[in-house]
Design an enzyme around this catalytic site. Structure first.
Site, PDB file in Angstrom:
ATOM      1  N   ASN A  77       2.018  -1.973   2.472  1.00 55.14           N
ATOM      2  CA  ASN A  77       1.018  -0.943   2.762  1.00 55.14           C
ATOM      3  C   ASN A  77       1.415  -0.108   3.963  1.00 55.14           C
ATOM      4  O   ASN A  77       2.104  -0.586   4.867  1.00 55.14           O
ATOM      5  CB  ASN A  77      -0.361  -1.565   2.989  1.00 55.14           C
ATOM      6  CG  ASN A  77      -0.565  -2.016   4.420  1.00 55.14           C
ATOM      7  OD1 ASN A  77      -0.976  -1.242   5.275  1.00 55.14           O
ATOM      8  ND2 ASN A  77      -0.245  -3.282   4.705  1.00 55.14           N
ATOM      9  N   CYS A 139       0.666  -4.757  13.775  1.00 55.88           N
ATOM     10  CA  CYS A 139       0.813  -3.699  12.776  1.00 55.88           C
ATOM     11  C   CYS A 139       2.196  -3.052  12.907  1.00 55.88           C
ATOM     12  O   CYS A 139       2.539  -2.517  13.963  1.00 55.88           O
ATOM     13  CB  CYS A 139      -0.275  -2.659  12.966  1.00 55.88           C
ATOM     14  SG  CYS A 139      -0.341  -1.503  11.610  1.00 55.88           S
TER      15      CYS A 139
HETATM   16  C1  LIG Z   1      -3.889  -2.676   3.369  1.00 58.77           C
HETATM   17  C2  LIG Z   1      -3.766  -3.619   4.507  1.00 58.77           C
HETATM   18  C3  LIG Z   1      -4.292  -3.268   5.730  1.00 58.77           C
HETATM   19  C4  LIG Z   1      -4.180  -4.140   6.814  1.00 58.77           C
HETATM   20  N1  LIG Z   1      -4.742  -3.788   7.983  1.00 58.77           N
HETATM   21  C5  LIG Z   1      -4.703  -4.635   9.024  1.00 58.77           C
HETATM   22  C6  LIG Z   1      -5.375  -4.341  10.235  1.00 58.77           C
HETATM   23  O1  LIG Z   1      -6.036  -3.320  10.371  1.00 58.77           O
HETATM   24  N2  LIG Z   1      -5.277  -5.235  11.246  1.00 58.77           N
HETATM   25  C7  LIG Z   1      -4.572  -6.406  11.140  1.00 58.77           C
HETATM   26  O2  LIG Z   1      -4.533  -7.174  12.088  1.00 58.77           O
HETATM   27  N3  LIG Z   1      -3.938  -6.716   9.986  1.00 58.77           N
HETATM   28  C8  LIG Z   1      -4.004  -5.874   8.937  1.00 58.77           C
HETATM   29  N4  LIG Z   1      -3.414  -6.220   7.749  1.00 58.77           N
HETATM   30  C9  LIG Z   1      -2.653  -7.490   7.668  1.00 58.77           C
HETATM   31  C10 LIG Z   1      -3.510  -8.636   7.149  1.00 58.77           C
HETATM   32  O3  LIG Z   1      -4.587  -8.908   7.996  1.00 58.77           O
HETATM   33  C11 LIG Z   1      -2.683  -9.915   6.986  1.00 58.77           C
HETATM   34  O4  LIG Z   1      -2.185 -10.294   8.246  1.00 58.77           O
HETATM   35  C12 LIG Z   1      -1.514  -9.752   6.035  1.00 58.77           C
HETATM   36  O5  LIG Z   1      -1.879  -8.950   4.943  1.00 58.77           O
HETATM   37  C13 LIG Z   1      -0.986 -11.103   5.513  1.00 58.77           C
HETATM   38  O6  LIG Z   1      -1.961 -11.776   4.762  1.00 58.77           O
HETATM   39  P1  LIG Z   1      -1.980 -11.767   3.141  1.00 58.77           P
HETATM   40  O7  LIG Z   1      -0.627 -12.169   2.671  1.00 58.77           O
HETATM   41  O8  LIG Z   1      -3.083 -12.727   2.766  1.00 58.77           O
HETATM   42  O9  LIG Z   1      -2.310 -10.366   2.726  1.00 58.77           O
HETATM   43  C14 LIG Z   1      -3.514  -5.383   6.655  1.00 58.77           C
HETATM   44  C15 LIG Z   1      -3.002  -5.718   5.406  1.00 58.77           C
HETATM   45  C16 LIG Z   1      -3.129  -4.875   4.334  1.00 58.77           C
HETATM   46  C17 LIG Z   1      -2.600  -5.268   2.999  1.00 58.77           C
END
Ligand SMILES: Cc1cc2nc3c(=O)[nH]c(=O)nc-3n(C[C@H](O)[C@H](O)[C@H](O)COP(=O)(O)O)c2cc1C
Length: 434
Positions: A77, A139
């Site tokens: 993303n 991020c």
């Molecule tokens: C579209 C999107 C937006 C995200 N925005 C943030 C955010 O604003 N702040 C943050 O700390 N992590 C953000 N993340 C990361 C997630 O919180 C998480 O750390 C990461 O996706 C790994 O977890 P997962 O494999 O379950 O998706 C975002 C992830 C995605 C996919």
């Protein structure tokens, strides 16, 4: 009956499943529905400082990697932190927390790396009655170019400094969210601990380009012909995340520092694995985005059933149980010998084990008359490649040799030296130390 109640840093939630900071936690409407579906807590989509509005792209912000069945394996993303006004988010957080006092609500924050910015936002967050804050040092795109997110998370000194400010100006738990875009995750984790962090959470997303369009030669997702690296998450990143969690859990300098595990968690089993590696709770993003909020019900019932089967009454009974079994390579028991075994009844005679072993491994599988595949114990090193490439689950297994048997490959007798392996004379590392 297993009790899934979680107490993470004194923050209570009915289960250890929290939604990670991301689109699922972007606004009151989502979070209320998430809580109704059963999520134990949420980390609100990252809040930024007051000032020029955050503007997201108006084209595709996601790219993906699929399995052969088009199951989503990895998600990329290029989204930024919240693009909604700070005041709106704070008001919504306060309302939701008041209506769901039994759920965890954490505010994720990313503001410029100066004391005044943190000092300004923390009292306003405290007024919402959120249970704690998570510092988004992870991020990898958009914000890092502005000196925030991963730009802070890649410099341990900055992590320590900002964490200290937060501990000074905020009196509830401070969780430091770590970026995986570094060489050794132990350094940022140590810095967080030195700064006074109550916990670390990991991982944020991994810098990535998921694909390139071979007509336009633009990386995807493509915005008017150009692409930018994004953040990778979903099932594909789980192994990387688990290793990082384990590294922190077993590091003497951060041992005991609470960890919130994140990265590819899709099932109760994924969650249990993270927790066994030392995570006190878990956070989920991609699985909720792929399957919807109700997926938490599968996680709750699955974990609860497994705990009942194992006789665990609380989650503390198994958190960290795998940590002592994560070791450095030199401590692996070289007296342990296994051989591949093919279940002839289950074998579909595809020959993939043979091709893999013959062409790229140890030439330890015979193809006999009628496409019967058999293991040659004298050549098999138990590398496991045949197990990994076999399309029939359980058809090929690695059978440990009995103590006292002679390994036809090496001529050595298999002995049991699990207890004192580190100092055993057969251990090349202990010999090297002599
Ligand atoms: C579209 C999107 C937006 C995200 N925005 C943030 C955010 O604003 N702040 C943050 O700390 N992590 C953000 N993340 C990361 C997630 O919180 C998480 O750390 C990461 O996706 C790994 O977890 P997962 O494999 O379950 O998706 C975002 C992830 C995605 C996919």
């Amino acid at each position: 009956m297993a009790d899934l109640t979680s107490d993470f840093l004194g923050i209570k939630s009915p289960n250890p499943f929290w939604l990670a900071s991301a689109p699922p936690t972007d606004k009151e409407y989502n979070v209320r529905r998430a809580f109704e579906a059963g999520w134990g807590g949420v980390v609100w989509k990252t809040l930024g400082a007051e000032g020029p509005p955050v503007v997201n792209v108006n084209g595709p912000r996601y790219g993906a990697i699929y399995g052969a069945d088009r199951r989503l394996l990895g998600l990329n993303n290029i989204e930024l932190i919240t693009d909604r006004p700070l005041e709106t988010n704070l008001e919504e957080m306060a309302r939701v927390k008041a209506d769901y006092p039994d759920r965890a609500l954490i505010a994720s924050i990313m503001v410029p790396c100066d004391e005044a910015s943190w000092k300004a936002i923390l009292p306003r967050v405290a007024e919402t009655n959120a249970d704690g804050i998570e510092l988004n040092f992870g991020c990898p795109h958009g914000m890092s170019e502005r000196g925030m997110g991963a730009a802070v998370g890649q410099v341990p000194e900055y992590i320590e400094m900002v964490t200290r400010w937060c501990k000074q100006y905020y009196d509830r738990p401070v969780i430091v969210k770590l970026t995986p875009n570094i060489t050794d995750v132990r350094y940022p984790a140590r810095a967080a601990k030195n700064g006074g962090a109550d916990a670390v959470s990991l991982i944020n997303t991994i810098s990535s380009i998921t694909s390139v369009n071979l007509d336009s030669f633009s990386p995807e997702p493509s915005i008017d012909g150009k692409g930018s690296h994004g953040g990778y998450c979903g099932p594909a990143v789980k192994p990387i995340a688990m290793n990082m969690v384990a590294e922190i859990a077993r590091d003497a300098e951060t041992h005991g520092l609470p960890i919130s595990g994140i990265g590819g968690i899709t099932t109760w089993r994924d969650a249990a694995e993270f927790m066994a590696l030392g995570a006190g709770n878990v956070q989920v993003c991609t699985a909720a985005m792929t399957y919807g909020f109700r997926i938490v019900q599968e996680m709750i019932s699955g974990l609860s059933q497994w705990m009942d089967e194992k006789g665990y009454t609380s989650i503390d009974d198994f958190v960290g149980m795998a940590v002592p079994n994560v070791t450095d390579w030199q401590y692996l028991n070289l007296n342990y010998v296994a051989k591949a075994k093919i279940d002839q009844d289950a074998c579909i005679k595809c020959g993939r084990c043979y091709a893999a072993c013959e062409d790229t491994s140890h030439q330890a599988i015979w193809m006999k008359e009628g496409r019967v595949f058999e293991v040659n114990d004298a050549e098999c090193v138990a590398c496991n490649l045949c197990v990994e490439v076999c399309p029939v689950e359980g058809c090929i297994s690695m059978e440990p040799m009995e103590i006292g048997q002679t390994d036809p490959r090496t001529g050595r007798v298999v002995v049991e030296e699990y207890a004192n392996w580190t100092s055993h004379p057969n251990n090349p590392m202990s010999r090297a130390a002599e």
